[in-house]
Scaffold this active site. Structure first.
Site, PDB file in Angstrom:
ATOM      1  N   SER A  96     -57.102  32.505 -39.213  1.00  0.00           N
ATOM      2  CA  SER A  96     -57.884  33.704 -38.905  1.00  0.00           C
ATOM      3  C   SER A  96     -59.430  33.655 -39.677  1.00  0.00           C
ATOM      4  O   SER A  96     -59.292  32.640 -40.602  1.00  0.00           O
ATOM      5  CB  SER A  96     -57.188  34.836 -39.895  1.00  0.00           C
ATOM      6  OG  SER A  96     -58.120  35.825 -40.042  1.00  0.00           O
ATOM      7  N   TYR A 121     -53.252  38.744 -46.848  1.00  0.00           N
ATOM      8  CA  TYR A 121     -52.965  38.449 -45.217  1.00  0.00           C
ATOM      9  C   TYR A 121     -53.858  36.999 -45.107  1.00  0.00           C
ATOM     10  O   TYR A 121     -53.328  36.133 -44.541  1.00  0.00           O
ATOM     11  CB  TYR A 121     -53.428  39.616 -44.354  1.00  0.00           C
ATOM     12  CG  TYR A 121     -53.765  38.882 -42.950  1.00  0.00           C
ATOM     13  CD1 TYR A 121     -52.713  38.587 -42.255  1.00  0.00           C
ATOM     14  CD2 TYR A 121     -54.937  38.671 -42.392  1.00  0.00           C
ATOM     15  CE1 TYR A 121     -53.045  38.018 -40.979  1.00  0.00           C
ATOM     16  CE2 TYR A 121     -55.368  38.224 -41.174  1.00  0.00           C
ATOM     17  CZ  TYR A 121     -54.286  37.903 -40.509  1.00  0.00           C
ATOM     18  OH  TYR A 121     -54.321  37.256 -39.130  1.00  0.00           O
TER      19      TYR A 121
END
Length: 335
Positions: free
Chosen positions: A127, A152
């Site tokens: 990501s 995350y």
């Protein structure tokens, strides 16, 4: 070839499965169909894939070590595209253990499956959030990514580290994919475009964080899928000349690579909202709110490595991409 795609009922996984099937591959899709968001949307995606004779769906949780081990042992997968994860930055503030289960234990189970079953190439979702506190733009795979600002993001950085260790120890070719703000038809309900569209059509106000003073490298789903499809054929090879001191963090003496997959242009959040208002033919009422914990001000992808490797650069404009999403949303929800 025979592919395993994890997160097959998810936004990106669904589109990747479609692309692989269209190219004539056999695809085994795995998902746990959890209720992080509307399960009926996930099921609708799977329902579109199941008519393909070359597609098979398995409902398994990534964190179920024994089930994943058995699944791999029986599967004989040639390539694995690992897209399943607990998504969302803000949700990681509320439910951190879900990220440890899916993104850490789940990723380890996939690596172990690849290790013990001669998988020839593992591609996995990282990501843009791994860039964290980095301020130099555009974000480059040659930059260090040691200061994530959400759990995350930390789990995605951990996935890259875990993958490198398996590439080094066991020679598993691994490719990390740093996605930048993916949007488009069949998108996730927890993402801004979906939430904004729903709210505007229901005459409700939208929440705009940091008073709209944010920029994102919005990347259309078809561009993401095309990059993945091309990269699955580019199997990383060890580079014996590489060293930590002189080499890029995105490469290694192991069969390991990391790429940014982004549109290479940073768009102001308010321009993104304007494109949505134009596509809907309605003006949004806006709640201007302060910055949220875990958010970053701006993202922008340096995709030179990606282009040099596969000769492809994402190119869908935000205006056109947002219109495609709105057309899908109106048709799917009959609005």
């Amino acid at each position: 070839m025979k592919f395993l795609v994890t997160g097959a009922a998810g936004f990106i996984g669904f589109h990747v499965c479609k692309r692989l099937l269209a190219a004539g591959h056999q695809v085994i899709g795995l998902d746990n169909l959890n209720d992080y968001y509307d399960v009926s949307l996930k099921q609708a995606r799977i329902d579109l894939l199941t008519p393909h004779t070359a597609f098979q769906f398995e409902k398994i949780d990534l964190a179920d070590r024994q089930s994943i081990a058995t699944f791999f042992a029986e599967g004989n997968f040639e390539r694995v595209i690992h897209l399943a994860a607990q998504a969302g930055v803000r949700y990681s503030l509320e439910n951190p253990h879900a990220y440890a289960d899916a993104n850490l234990a789940g990723h380890l189970n996939i690596l172990e499956g690849c290790r013990h079953n001669q998988v020839k190439h593992l591609l996995y979702a990282s990501s843009s959030s791994v860039y964290g506190l980095n301020r130099k733009l555009p974000f480059s795979v040659n930059d260090a990514v040691d200061h994530p600002v959400s759990l995350y993001a930390a789990t995605k950085k951990a996935n890259e580290l875990m993958s490198h260790s398996y590439a080094h120890l066991y020679g598993i070719p691994v490719t990390g994919l740093r996605f930048f703000t993916v949007y488009g038809p069949w998108g996730r309900p927890d993402m801004a475009l979906f939430k904004f569209t729903k709210a505007i059509l229901e005459d409700k106000a939208i929440d705009v964080y940091n008073h709209g003073k944010m920029r994102r490298d919005f990347t259309y789903i078809d561009d993401i899928v095309e990059a993945i499809f091309r990269l699955q054929d580019i199997v990383p090879k060890p580079n014996p000349e590489w060293t930590v001191e002189s080499g890029s963090p995105a490469e290694s003496s192991a069969p390991y690579r990391v790429y940014n997959i982004g549109n290479s242009s940073s768009v102001a959040l308010m321009d993104y909202i304007s494109a949505l208002e134009k596509a809907l033919g309605k003006t949004a009422r806006k709640n201007m709110l302060p910055m949220q914990a875990g958010d970053v001000l701006e993202t922008s992808a340096d995709t030179h490595d990606l282009y040099n490797t596969i000769g492809f650069k994402p190119q869908m404009s935000v205006e056109e991409g947002v219109k495609h999403f709105v057309d899908w949303y109106r048709a799917f929800y009959h609005q």
